[in-house]
Design a protein around this motif. Structure first.
Motif, PDB file in Angstrom:
ATOM      1  N   GLY A 104      21.689 -17.962 -19.745  1.00 52.07           N
ATOM      2  CA  GLY A 104      23.036 -17.968 -19.180  1.00 52.07           C
ATOM      3  C   GLY A 104      23.066 -18.123 -17.671  1.00 52.07           C
ATOM      4  O   GLY A 104      24.131 -18.305 -17.093  1.00 52.07           O
ATOM      5  N   ALA A 105      21.893 -18.053 -17.005  1.00 48.09           N
ATOM      6  CA  ALA A 105      21.855 -18.230 -15.541  1.00 48.09           C
ATOM      7  C   ALA A 105      21.358 -19.639 -15.233  1.00 48.09           C
ATOM      8  O   ALA A 105      20.571 -20.210 -15.991  1.00 48.09           O
ATOM      9  N   ASP A 106      21.843 -20.195 -14.130  1.00 52.23           N
ATOM     10  CA  ASP A 106      21.349 -21.520 -13.734  1.00 52.23           C
ATOM     11  C   ASP A 106      21.099 -21.608 -12.227  1.00 52.23           C
ATOM     12  O   ASP A 106      20.735 -22.649 -11.711  1.00 52.23           O
ATOM     13  N   THR A 107      21.315 -20.481 -11.510  1.00 53.69           N
ATOM     14  CA  THR A 107      21.258 -20.530 -10.051  1.00 53.69           C
ATOM     15  C   THR A 107      20.487 -19.334  -9.520  1.00 53.69           C
ATOM     16  O   THR A 107      20.636 -18.213 -10.032  1.00 53.69           O
ATOM     17  N   ILE A 108      19.680 -19.577  -8.499  1.00 54.76           N
ATOM     18  CA  ILE A 108      18.891 -18.500  -7.878  1.00 54.76           C
ATOM     19  C   ILE A 108      19.283 -18.418  -6.405  1.00 54.76           C
ATOM     20  O   ILE A 108      19.426 -19.445  -5.740  1.00 54.76           O
ATOM     21  N   LEU A 109      19.452 -17.202  -5.917  1.00 58.92           N
ATOM     22  CA  LEU A 109      19.529 -17.003  -4.461  1.00 58.92           C
ATOM     23  C   LEU A 109      18.381 -16.083  -4.073  1.00 58.92           C
ATOM     24  O   LEU A 109      18.208 -15.001  -4.680  1.00 58.92           O
ATOM     25  N   PRO A 110      17.582 -16.461  -3.094  1.00 59.89           N
ATOM     26  CA  PRO A 110      16.443 -15.619  -2.704  1.00 59.89           C
ATOM     27  C   PRO A 110      16.892 -14.382  -1.934  1.00 59.89           C
ATOM     28  O   PRO A 110      17.976 -14.378  -1.340  1.00 59.89           O
ATOM     29  N   VAL A 111      16.032 -13.348  -1.946  1.00 56.92           N
ATOM     30  CA  VAL A 111      16.366 -12.080  -1.272  1.00 56.92           C
ATOM     31  C   VAL A 111      16.740 -12.309   0.185  1.00 56.92           C
ATOM     32  O   VAL A 111      17.585 -11.586   0.726  1.00 56.92           O
ATOM     33  N   GLU A 112      16.118 -13.314   0.823  1.00 55.72           N
ATOM     34  CA  GLU A 112      16.388 -13.580   2.237  1.00 55.72           C
ATOM     35  C   GLU A 112      17.867 -13.918   2.487  1.00 55.72           C
ATOM     36  O   GLU A 112      18.364 -13.739   3.584  1.00 55.72           O
ATOM     37  N   ASP A 113      18.560 -14.438   1.448  1.00 58.46           N
ATOM     38  CA  ASP A 113      19.931 -14.919   1.635  1.00 58.46           C
ATOM     39  C   ASP A 113      20.990 -13.902   1.213  1.00 58.46           C
ATOM     40  O   ASP A 113      22.193 -14.192   1.293  1.00 58.46           O
ATOM     41  N   ILE A 114      20.576 -12.730   0.724  1.00 60.56           N
ATOM     42  CA  ILE A 114      21.565 -11.779   0.175  1.00 60.56           C
ATOM     43  C   ILE A 114      21.341 -10.398   0.777  1.00 60.56           C
ATOM     44  O   ILE A 114      20.305 -10.142   1.397  1.00 60.56           O
ATOM     45  N   GLU A 115      22.314  -9.523   0.596  1.00 61.81           N
ATOM     46  CA  GLU A 115      22.158  -8.110   0.988  1.00 61.81           C
ATOM     47  C   GLU A 115      22.114  -7.298  -0.295  1.00 61.81           C
ATOM     48  O   GLU A 115      23.066  -7.347  -1.086  1.00 61.81           O
ATOM     49  N   SER A 116      21.044  -6.533  -0.482  1.00 61.36           N
ATOM     50  CA  SER A 116      20.939  -5.723  -1.702  1.00 61.36           C
ATOM     51  C   SER A 116      21.469  -4.321  -1.442  1.00 61.36           C
ATOM     52  O   SER A 116      21.137  -3.705  -0.422  1.00 61.36           O
ATOM     53  N   HIS A 117      22.295  -3.825  -2.353  1.00 62.45           N
ATOM     54  CA  HIS A 117      22.843  -2.459  -2.230  1.00 62.45           C
ATOM     55  C   HIS A 117      22.665  -1.733  -3.553  1.00 62.45           C
ATOM     56  O   HIS A 117      23.615  -1.167  -4.098  1.00 62.45           O
ATOM     57  N   GLY A 118      21.456  -1.770  -4.125  1.00 66.06           N
ATOM     58  CA  GLY A 118      21.189  -1.049  -5.374  1.00 66.06           C
ATOM     59  C   GLY A 118      21.869  -1.694  -6.553  1.00 66.06           C
ATOM     60  O   GLY A 118      21.353  -2.639  -7.136  1.00 66.06           O
ATOM     61  N   ASP A 119      23.080  -1.175  -6.879  1.00 63.06           N
ATOM     62  CA  ASP A 119      23.730  -1.659  -8.104  1.00 63.06           C
ATOM     63  C   ASP A 119      24.530  -2.943  -7.878  1.00 63.06           C
ATOM     64  O   ASP A 119      25.119  -3.485  -8.797  1.00 63.06           O
ATOM     65  N   HIS A 120      24.596  -3.417  -6.627  1.00 60.47           N
ATOM     66  CA  HIS A 120      25.266  -4.704  -6.399  1.00 60.47           C
ATOM     67  C   HIS A 120      24.628  -5.416  -5.207  1.00 60.47           C
ATOM     68  O   HIS A 120      23.886  -4.801  -4.427  1.00 60.47           O
ATOM     69  N   VAL A 121      24.895  -6.706  -5.105  1.00 65.76           N
ATOM     70  CA  VAL A 121      24.433  -7.475  -3.944  1.00 65.76           C
ATOM     71  C   VAL A 121      25.644  -8.155  -3.326  1.00 65.76           C
ATOM     72  O   VAL A 121      26.615  -8.468  -4.018  1.00 65.76           O
ATOM     73  N   LEU A 122      25.527  -8.383  -2.010  1.00 66.83           N
ATOM     74  CA  LEU A 122      26.568  -9.127  -1.302  1.00 66.83           C
ATOM     75  C   LEU A 122      25.976 -10.464  -0.865  1.00 66.83           C
ATOM     76  O   LEU A 122      24.857 -10.515  -0.341  1.00 66.83           O
ATOM     77  N   VAL A 123      26.733 -11.516  -1.111  1.00 65.94           N
ATOM     78  CA  VAL A 123      26.313 -12.856  -0.682  1.00 65.94           C
ATOM     79  C   VAL A 123      27.241 -13.247   0.471  1.00 65.94           C
ATOM     80  O   VAL A 123      28.459 -13.367   0.276  1.00 65.94           O
ATOM     81  N   PRO A 124      26.698 -13.421   1.693  1.00 68.33           N
ATOM     82  CA  PRO A 124      27.558 -13.710   2.843  1.00 68.33           C
ATOM     83  C   PRO A 124      28.303 -15.027   2.667  1.00 68.33           C
ATOM     84  O   PRO A 124      27.806 -15.945   1.998  1.00 68.33           O
ATOM     85  N   PRO A 125      29.504 -15.127   3.283  1.00 69.48           N
ATOM     86  CA  PRO A 125      30.263 -16.378   3.174  1.00 69.48           C
ATOM     87  C   PRO A 125      29.457 -17.553   3.716  1.00 69.48           C
ATOM     88  O   PRO A 125      28.728 -17.404   4.683  1.00 69.48           O
ATOM     89  N   GLY A 126      29.620 -18.678   3.090  1.00 69.78           N
ATOM     90  CA  GLY A 126      28.969 -19.900   3.574  1.00 69.78           C
ATOM     91  C   GLY A 126      27.522 -20.060   3.125  1.00 69.78           C
ATOM     92  O   GLY A 126      26.876 -21.049   3.460  1.00 69.78           O
ATOM     93  N   THR A 127      26.993 -19.065   2.366  1.00 69.81           N
ATOM     94  CA  THR A 127      25.604 -19.186   1.888  1.00 69.81           C
ATOM     95  C   THR A 127      25.509 -20.400   0.958  1.00 69.81           C
ATOM     96  O   THR A 127      26.326 -20.553   0.050  1.00 69.81           O
ATOM     97  N   SER A 128      24.518 -21.248   1.224  1.00 69.58           N
ATOM     98  CA  SER A 128      24.443 -22.438   0.361  1.00 69.58           C
ATOM     99  C   SER A 128      23.636 -22.108  -0.898  1.00 69.58           C
ATOM    100  O   SER A 128      22.684 -21.330  -0.854  1.00 69.58           O
ATOM    101  N   PHE A 129      24.062 -22.651  -2.002  1.00 70.57           N
ATOM    102  CA  PHE A 129      23.342 -22.467  -3.268  1.00 70.57           C
ATOM    103  C   PHE A 129      23.507 -23.734  -4.104  1.00 70.57           C
ATOM    104  O   PHE A 129      24.453 -24.493  -3.903  1.00 70.57           O
ATOM    105  N   ALA A 130      22.574 -23.947  -4.981  1.00 66.65           N
ATOM    106  CA  ALA A 130      22.666 -25.132  -5.850  1.00 66.65           C
ATOM    107  C   ALA A 130      22.023 -24.800  -7.178  1.00 66.65           C
ATOM    108  O   ALA A 130      20.909 -24.248  -7.209  1.00 66.65           O
ATOM    109  N   PRO A 131      22.733 -25.106  -8.292  1.00 72.48           N
ATOM    110  CA  PRO A 131      22.117 -24.856  -9.604  1.00 72.48           C
ATOM    111  C   PRO A 131      20.768 -25.588  -9.686  1.00 72.48           C
ATOM    112  O   PRO A 131      20.653 -26.714  -9.231  1.00 72.48           O
ATOM    113  N   GLY A 132      19.764 -24.905 -10.225  1.00 72.81           N
ATOM    114  CA  GLY A 132      18.458 -25.538 -10.414  1.00 72.81           C
ATOM    115  C   GLY A 132      17.497 -25.321  -9.265  1.00 72.81           C
ATOM    116  O   GLY A 132      16.282 -25.435  -9.442  1.00 72.81           O
ATOM    117  N   LYS A 133      18.039 -25.009  -8.062  1.00 73.45           N
ATOM    118  CA  LYS A 133      17.145 -24.793  -6.926  1.00 73.45           C
ATOM    119  C   LYS A 133      16.328 -23.530  -7.160  1.00 73.45           C
ATOM    120  O   LYS A 133      16.857 -22.537  -7.673  1.00 73.45           O
TER     121      LYS A 133
END
Ligand code: AMP
Ligand code: MG
Length: 401
Positions: A104-133
């Motif tokens: 059911g997943a098709d997209t990955i964001l690496p830890v470098e691009d996100i903020e981890s807060h235990g039970d949730h993560v925040l993805v900053p505005p404008g972060t680029s992502f692409a299915p399959g990358k």
């Protein structure tokens, strides 16, 4: 006397093939493969995640470009665990490098691009992502059934990596022949003895053993026989029964004590050729026993011995073990070189490397006994007979020591 080309062709036409044997993968490095290695699974075998981070479905990332996103973390997809399922479309799964892509997943964001807060993560505005990358797609390297390694391949760490990943705990490889390295000469003493003023240490057999071991051509066994016809005869008779290949140094030239050719022929070893139009190494002798074992008589001068080994025994070893021949580089001379005799010249050279490419600086030996003179060289160029004046930029086949 024959020329180098004829000697090479005649030699290669008169060699036996070594049998194949099974070898554990751990001992296969440096051996010659005698089977094909086929991918037993897709490579990679599943959609492999390439970064530590999160996996989600791209359709849930609509606000990333403008506002950024908050994803609840549903679970962990570790390497080595069966695929998790993205149960909540708006959620994400924490993923590890090497893990299988969750269903059911098709997209990955690496830890470098996100903020981890235990039970949730925040993805900053404008972060680029692409299915399959960051997803190494199943079978994108090779589908199952692809032949990855071919018979004749010399097994180095990269081939071992492929064989291991295909589950080859053992491989069919060429057997390693038993090779007698026989020093002949009354003047020779073992290297651990102190030579008298008129004696020298028998260095050649050690040179040849090192050359054989460095190329994994077989198992060398060192022997010494004085220049005495009956001792030569009885000792060689014994060696012919014990070994697969015989390599002599010394005793094949024109001197009164150069008895090897006549003794070998008396023992039924058929001469295939003697004397090659080359320097060093002109007295080279090659023959074969009635049951096809190759017998090499290398001239005893240390530089001749080593040069003839590189020029003739290495390709012979490749041919016997059905190894794909190594590619010969053509390297241009850096300086002019003059050589008058009507002989192929094996010219020791030192290589220099610059942005313009690699060039060979001639370092001619004083004579073929001058083995210490090659210490600062990398190999030799084969300069054909009647070249006479070779100019800078003229390229010739290069044989590394
Ligand atoms: P030969 O080919 O027997 O005429 O030997 C030519 C030269 O090579 C002589 O100076 C020998 O002493 C030398 N030589 C022969 N065999 C060896 C050896 N095993 N190690 C070092 N030098 C050798
Ligand atoms: Mg001799």
């Amino acid at each position: 006397m024959i020329d180098v080309k004829e000697a090479t062709n005649t030699l290669l036409a008169n060699l036996p093939f070594l049998s194949a044997e099974t070898c554990p993968l751990g001992d296969a490095h440096g051996r010659t493969l005698r089977q094909a290695v086929v991918a037993d699974r897709d490579l990679p075998p599943f959609d492999r995640i390439m970064m530590d981070g999160i996996a989600f479905h791209s359709s849930a990332g609509g606000d990333i470009a403008t506002k950024g996103m908050r994803f609840p973390v549903l679970c962990l997809q570790a390497a080595g665990s069966p695929a998790q399922t993205l149960a909540v479309k708006a959620g994400c799964i924490e993923v590890a490098t090497g893990a299988i892509l969750p269903v059911g997943a098709d997209t990955i964001l690496p830890v470098e691009d996100i903020e981890s807060h235990g039970d949730h993560v925040l993805v900053p505005p404008g972060t680029s992502f692409a299915p399959g990358k960051y997803i190494h797609k199943q079978a994108s390297d090779h589908p199952a059934g692809t032949t990855l390694l071919h018979p004749g391949t010399l097994l180095s760490p990269k081939e071992i990596a492929v064989a291991a990943s295909c589950g080859c705990a053992q491989l069919e490889v060429s057997s390693l022949p038993s090779i007698a390295l026989v020093s002949t000469g009354d003047e020779l003493v073992p290297i651990h003895e102190t030579p008298l003023p008129h004696q020298i240490r028998q260095s050649n057999a050690h040179t040849l053993a090192a050359a054989i071991l460095s190329r994994n051509l077989g198992q060398p066994h060192l022997h010494h026989i004085p220049d005495d016809p009956s001792e030569l005869e009885s000792h060689i008779q014994h060696l012919l029964g014990m070994h697969d290949i015989l390599v002599f140094s010394g005793g094949v030239s024109m001197g009164k004590k150069d008895l090897l050719p006549q003794v070998l022929e008396k023992l039924g070893v058929e001469k295939v050729f003697h004397w090659v139009a080359q320097r060093p190494g002109k007295p080279l002798w090659f023959g074969k026993t009635q049951d096809g074992k190759p017998v090499f008589g290398l001239p005893g001068n240390p530089l001749s011995t080593l040069t003839c080994f590189q020029r003739y025994l290495l390709p012979a070893g490749d041919a016997m073990s059905a190894r794909t021949p190594s590619h010969l580089l053509q390297i241009p001379l850096a300086e002019p070189f003059h050589f008058a005799p009507p002989l192929t010249c094996f010219l020791p050279v030192a290589l220099t490397h610059s942005a313009g490419g690699t060039q060979a600086i001639p370092a001619p030996a004083h004579n073929s006994g001058d083995y210490s003179g090659i210490l600062l060289t990398d190999g030799f160029l084969e300069i054909p007979a009647r070249t006479n004046e070779a100019q800078p930029g003229d390229a010739f086949p290069f044989f590394p020591w």
